[in-house]
Design an enzyme around this catalytic site. Structure first.
Site, PDB file in Angstrom:
ATOM      1  N   HIS A  28       0.835  -1.196   0.000  1.00  0.00           N
ATOM      2  CA  HIS A  28       0.000   0.000   0.000  1.00  0.00           C
ATOM      3  C   HIS A  28       0.872   1.249   0.000  1.00  0.00           C
ATOM      4  CE1 HIS A  28      -3.221  -2.724   1.429  1.00  0.00           C
ATOM      5  NE2 HIS A  28      -2.350  -3.143   2.332  1.00  0.00           N
ATOM      6  N   TYR A  44      -8.495   4.899  10.486  1.00  0.00           N
ATOM      7  CA  TYR A  44      -7.156   5.154  11.014  1.00  0.00           C
ATOM      8  C   TYR A  44      -6.485   6.185  10.119  1.00  0.00           C
ATOM      9  CZ  TYR A  44      -5.550   2.061   7.253  1.00  0.00           C
ATOM     10  OH  TYR A  44      -5.301   1.492   6.015  1.00  0.00           O
ATOM     11  N   SER A  72      -7.725   1.320   2.748  1.00  0.00           N
ATOM     12  CA  SER A  72      -9.063   1.745   3.164  1.00  0.00           C
ATOM     13  C   SER A  72      -9.078   3.174   3.694  1.00  0.00           C
ATOM     14  CB  SER A  72      -9.625   0.781   4.214  1.00  0.00           C
ATOM     15  OG  SER A  72      -8.858   0.830   5.409  1.00  0.00           O
ATOM     16  N   ARG A 119     -11.228  -3.947  -5.386  1.00  0.00           N
ATOM     17  CA  ARG A 119     -11.223  -4.637  -4.092  1.00  0.00           C
ATOM     18  C   ARG A 119     -12.548  -4.433  -3.376  1.00  0.00           C
ATOM     19  NH1 ARG A 119      -7.575  -3.457   1.325  1.00  0.00           N
ATOM     20  NH2 ARG A 119      -6.986  -5.621   1.773  1.00  0.00           N
ATOM     21  N   ARG A 125     -14.403  -3.636  10.855  1.00  0.00           N
ATOM     22  CA  ARG A 125     -13.617  -2.643  11.583  1.00  0.00           C
ATOM     23  C   ARG A 125     -12.962  -1.633  10.641  1.00  0.00           C
ATOM     24  NH1 ARG A 125      -8.311  -4.030  10.970  1.00  0.00           N
ATOM     25  NH2 ARG A 125      -7.867  -6.196  10.407  1.00  0.00           N
ATOM     26  N   TYR A 152     -11.524  -9.189   0.642  1.00  0.00           N
ATOM     27  CA  TYR A 152     -10.913  -9.259   1.964  1.00  0.00           C
ATOM     28  C   TYR A 152     -11.998  -9.550   2.988  1.00  0.00           C
ATOM     29  CZ  TYR A 152      -7.588  -7.926   5.686  1.00  0.00           C
ATOM     30  OH  TYR A 152      -6.740  -7.922   6.775  1.00  0.00           O
ATOM     31  N   ASP A 244       2.562  -6.647   2.395  1.00  0.00           N
ATOM     32  CA  ASP A 244       1.563  -5.857   3.104  1.00  0.00           C
ATOM     33  C   ASP A 244       2.150  -4.573   3.682  1.00  0.00           C
ATOM     34  OD1 ASP A 244      -1.145  -5.439   3.870  1.00  0.00           O
ATOM     35  OD2 ASP A 244      -0.699  -6.052   5.918  1.00  0.00           O
ATOM     36  N   ASN A 249      -2.225  -0.624  10.647  1.00  0.00           N
ATOM     37  CA  ASN A 249      -2.706  -0.925  11.999  1.00  0.00           C
ATOM     38  C   ASN A 249      -1.875  -1.964  12.741  1.00  0.00           C
ATOM     39  OD1 ASN A 249      -5.088   0.838  12.157  1.00  0.00           O
ATOM     40  ND2 ASN A 249      -5.869  -0.445  10.500  1.00  0.00           N
TER      41      ASN A 249
END
Length: 295
Positions: A28, A44, A72, A119, A125, A152, A244, A249
């Site tokens: 990302h 976040y 996200s 996606r 969450r 996901y 990743d 987070n």
């Protein structure tokens, strides 16, 4: 909202050397926020982690290409991802998150800019709404572009989402194997159900990634290796690997990216499996026009 850092400032150099042409197929970028603000719905707010940092890490870890997945925190504003792809000199592709009412012309623009899929996120969450009916319409609309769909979810949703996924008539890529409980081993209920699902759905691929999230043991992630290596052996033509980075987070347990790369020969122990995982499979999805590099 407090801004957080979840990535290692000085990751180790991996002992494993990826083969030339290797692709990090799940990473990302965040911001920079001053240029690409976060979504009002973001759960976040990370510190900036832009393309220069990503590509420096790519080179340090020994990879050649990246697949950048829309984070996200940026919602359906894909500008940060597109900016990173544009700076990659052809060495990155992307996965977008789009509004259901996006126009065909806008999809065409995303395709020209290097996007190769969309996606759908079902983690409550991280997202407030996951409308399956609208997602199915989008999945059908992107078929003409030869895009795939990235999904996901967490393991307990596999059964509920199976009819939804069966209605999608294109390639599906599952992020992080649907987050199974790897501590139960390769024959635990989560891994067994996921292997059965892959066996019954030949259009479904998966990313065998995120040991740092899925392992209950922590480094050196032996529970992850034991659970995942049989899946790589069973489905060698439908697996991808990704770092990743920058590990959204994970601020309370920041992983060492070099150590994550060193898991690759443990889950794909032969050169043939490593080539499929890191080169052949991602090239088929993201750079099909270039063909496969010679061995």
């Amino acid at each position: 909202m407090r801004r957080i850092r979840s990535w290692h400032h000085a990751p180790s150099a991996p002992r494993f050397k990826p083969p030339p042409g290797a692709v990090d197929a799940h990473c990302h970028v965040f911001g920079p926020k001053a240029q690409f603000p976060f979504s009002p719905k973001a759960k976040y707010h990370p510190e900036d982690a832009g393309p220069d940092d990503l590509f420096a890490l790519r080179d340090q870890l020994g990879f050649t290409r990246n697949v950048i997945v829309q984070a996200s925190c940026h919602g359906t504003d894909n500008r940060a991802t597109l900016h990173a792809i544009a700076k990659s000199q052809g060495r990155a592709r992307g996965i977008a998150v789009v509004d259901p009412d996006i126009t065909d012309a806008d999809l065409d623009e995303l395709n020209a800019a290097g996007i190769r899929g969309i996606r759908f996120n079902f983690l409550k969450r991280l997202v407030d709404d996951a409308p399956k009916d609208q997602f199915l319409v989008l999945a059908e609309r992107v078929r003409r572009l030869d895009w795939h769909v990235v999904i996901y979810f967490e393991a307990e949703l596999l059964s509920e989402l199976t009819p939804f996924m069966e209605a999608i008539q294109t390639v599906i890529v599952i992020d992080h194997m649907g987050r199974p409980d790897v501590s139960e081993g390769p024959d635990g209920p989560d891994m067994r159900a996921f292997r059965d699902f892959l066996g019954n759905h030949p259009n479904v691929w998966t990313k065998v990634s995120c040991a740092e999230r899925l392992s209950k043991q922590g480094p050196p992630f032996n529970d992850f290796v034991a659970a995942v290596s049989p899946l790589v052996e069973a489905f060698p033509d439908r697996v991808l690997w990704g770092s990743d980075w920058p590990h959204p987070n994970m601020q309370d347990a920041i992983p060492d990216d070099g150590a994550l790369v060193d898991l690759i020969p443990r889950i794909a122990p032969t050169p043939g499996l490593q080539r499929k995982l890191l080169i052949d499979n991602p090239m088929r999805l993201y750079w099909p026009a270039e063909g496969l590099p010679s061995q």
